[in-house]
Design a protein around this motif. Structure first.
Motif, PDB file in Angstrom:
ATOM      1  N   LEU A 264      -7.695   9.824  -6.297  1.00 37.67           N
ATOM      2  CA  LEU A 264      -8.378   9.956  -5.008  1.00 37.67           C
ATOM      3  C   LEU A 264      -7.366  10.197  -3.891  1.00 37.67           C
ATOM      4  O   LEU A 264      -7.622  10.984  -2.967  1.00 37.67           O
ATOM      5  N   LEU A 265      -6.228   9.527  -3.970  1.00 37.34           N
ATOM      6  CA  LEU A 265      -5.163   9.743  -2.987  1.00 37.34           C
ATOM      7  C   LEU A 265      -4.622  11.163  -3.093  1.00 37.34           C
ATOM      8  O   LEU A 265      -4.425  11.849  -2.074  1.00 37.34           O
ATOM      9  N   LYS A 266      -4.392  11.616  -4.300  1.00 32.59           N
ATOM     10  CA  LYS A 266      -3.855  12.965  -4.514  1.00 32.59           C
ATOM     11  C   LYS A 266      -4.802  14.030  -3.978  1.00 32.59           C
ATOM     12  O   LYS A 266      -4.360  15.050  -3.397  1.00 32.59           O
ATOM     13  N   MET A 267      -6.100  13.825  -4.147  1.00 33.30           N
ATOM     14  CA  MET A 267      -7.095  14.793  -3.693  1.00 33.30           C
ATOM     15  C   MET A 267      -7.416  14.675  -2.205  1.00 33.30           C
ATOM     16  O   MET A 267      -8.174  15.483  -1.672  1.00 33.30           O
ATOM     17  N   GLY A 268      -6.865  13.657  -1.548  1.00 33.26           N
ATOM     18  CA  GLY A 268      -7.139  13.467  -0.138  1.00 33.26           C
ATOM     19  C   GLY A 268      -8.451  12.774   0.152  1.00 33.26           C
ATOM     20  O   GLY A 268      -8.926  12.769   1.295  1.00 33.26           O
ATOM     21  N   ARG A 269      -9.059  12.149  -0.864  1.00 34.49           N
ATOM     22  CA  ARG A 269     -10.324  11.442  -0.665  1.00 34.49           C
ATOM     23  C   ARG A 269     -10.106  10.083   0.012  1.00 34.49           C
ATOM     24  O   ARG A 269     -11.033   9.540   0.612  1.00 34.49           O
ATOM     25  N   VAL A 270      -8.920   9.517  -0.155  1.00 34.11           N
ATOM     26  CA  VAL A 270      -8.540   8.290   0.546  1.00 34.11           C
ATOM     27  C   VAL A 270      -7.175   8.525   1.192  1.00 34.11           C
ATOM     28  O   VAL A 270      -6.454   9.458   0.831  1.00 34.11           O
ATOM     29  N   ASP A 271      -6.828   7.661   2.146  1.00 32.39           N
ATOM     30  CA  ASP A 271      -5.582   7.815   2.887  1.00 32.39           C
ATOM     31  C   ASP A 271      -4.465   6.919   2.372  1.00 32.39           C
ATOM     32  O   ASP A 271      -3.283   7.185   2.637  1.00 32.39           O
ATOM     33  N   ALA A 272      -4.818   5.867   1.654  1.00 32.68           N
ATOM     34  CA  ALA A 272      -3.821   4.942   1.121  1.00 32.68           C
ATOM     35  C   ALA A 272      -4.400   4.216  -0.083  1.00 32.68           C
ATOM     36  O   ALA A 272      -5.622   4.214  -0.292  1.00 32.68           O
ATOM     37  N   VAL A 273      -3.524   3.603  -0.866  1.00 25.48           N
ATOM     38  CA  VAL A 273      -3.926   2.862  -2.065  1.00 25.48           C
ATOM     39  C   VAL A 273      -3.191   1.526  -2.087  1.00 25.48           C
ATOM     40  O   VAL A 273      -1.979   1.477  -1.847  1.00 25.48           O
TER      41      VAL A 273
ATOM     42  N   PHE B 257       0.841  -1.186   0.000  1.00 27.19           N
ATOM     43  CA  PHE B 257       0.000   0.000   0.000  1.00 27.19           C
ATOM     44  C   PHE B 257       0.879   1.239   0.000  1.00 27.19           C
ATOM     45  O   PHE B 257       1.956   1.267   0.601  1.00 27.19           O
ATOM     46  N   GLY B 258       0.411   2.248  -0.725  1.00 29.67           N
ATOM     47  CA  GLY B 258       1.140   3.500  -0.834  1.00 29.67           C
ATOM     48  C   GLY B 258       0.366   4.635  -0.192  1.00 29.67           C
ATOM     49  O   GLY B 258      -0.860   4.555  -0.023  1.00 29.67           O
ATOM     50  N   PHE B 259       1.064   5.712   0.150  1.00 31.00           N
ATOM     51  CA  PHE B 259       0.451   6.828   0.848  1.00 31.00           C
ATOM     52  C   PHE B 259       1.248   8.101   0.571  1.00 31.00           C
ATOM     53  O   PHE B 259       2.322   8.056  -0.032  1.00 31.00           O
TER      54      PHE B 259
END
Length: 244
Positions: free
Chosen positions: A174-183, A113-115
């Motif tokens: 979504l990660l870039k926009m801050g909609r999720v915390d990790a991918v 997972f990335g963050f």
């Protein structure tokens, strides 16, 4: 071809191989933006390491390859039913084997997972299940296979915290926009997507969620064991050629 249910990767776009006349082409069912293994290059054509390897192996057998698209969740459904010709980068599961043939393994896949380090600098030492327990949101392809541990400790328990969005680039957006915390995804694919989207603080956690060898997967409705033996021989020849 009546079992083949597919959508175009891009309108009018086909794979890079144009070979034997009279041989029915194989249709590669894919989800897009899976760089470096499969992606659309600057010329608007399908490209990538896995696509090139599959094309070359089929070329040895006199077959054309056309790359066409299925949405990820539809791809998973058609895959389980044996209704796609071939996919690449397939991890082994018993359920898939009932309707499909696996080639010999051709590379290793590492799921992590990335963050974004600037937002969550301590994530690097955390297990993904701990993030879910703390009510963080994690983007993932829910129809993908990331091992028994992830299935039982994440998907089966924290489904509401796992966000499905079609395609790696969309999840990374979504990660870039801050909609999720990790991918969650293949390490090389996530890193390539981060570079493409300009996420300069992207990091991968130390924890490896799942690591396995991956295969090309052919529908039993399209090929038989004899074909798979010939394909594996062609695949070995191509892997040997690339090695040397």
């Amino acid at each position: 071809m009546r079992y083949l249910i597919i959508f175009m990767l891009t309108v009018g776009l086909s794979g890079p191989v144009s070979l034997a006349h009279g041989e029915e082409p194989f249709y590669l069912a894919v989800a897009a933006d899976w760089k470096p293994y499969l992606y659309i290059n600057q010329q608007g054509e399908p490209d990538g390491q896995d696509l090139f390897l599959l094309s070359r192996a089929l070329q040895r057998l006199g077959h054309q390859l056309n790359a066409q698209r299925l949405p990820e969740q539809r791809l998973a459904l058609e895959l389980e039913q044996g209704e796609v010709d071939v996919i690449l980068g397939a991890a082994y599961t018993k359920a898939r084997e009932q309707q499909n043939f696996y080639s010999m393994p051709y590379r290793k896949e590492t799921i992590v997972f990335g963050f974004r380090f600037s937002r969550n600098p301590y994530f690097g030492d955390v297990h993904v299940s701990a993030l879910l327990q703390q009510d963080y949101l994690v983007a993932v392809n829910k129809s993908g296979w990331f091992g028994e541990d992830f299935q039982h400790k994440a998907l089966d328990v924290y489904d509401r915290n796992l966000i499905h969005a079609e395609g790696t680039l969309r999840r990374m957006q979504l990660l870039k926009m801050g909609r999720v915390d990790a991918v969650v995804g293949d390490q090389k694919v996530l890193e390539a997507a981060a570079a493409e989207l300009g996420i300069d603080d992207f990091m991968v956690a130390k924890q490896v969620i799942h690591e396995t060898r991956v295969h090309f997967l052919f529908s039993r409705n399209r090929v038989d064991k004899a074909f798979m033996q010939r394909f594996d021989q062609a695949l070995v020849a191509e892997l040997t050629r690339l090695t040397f």
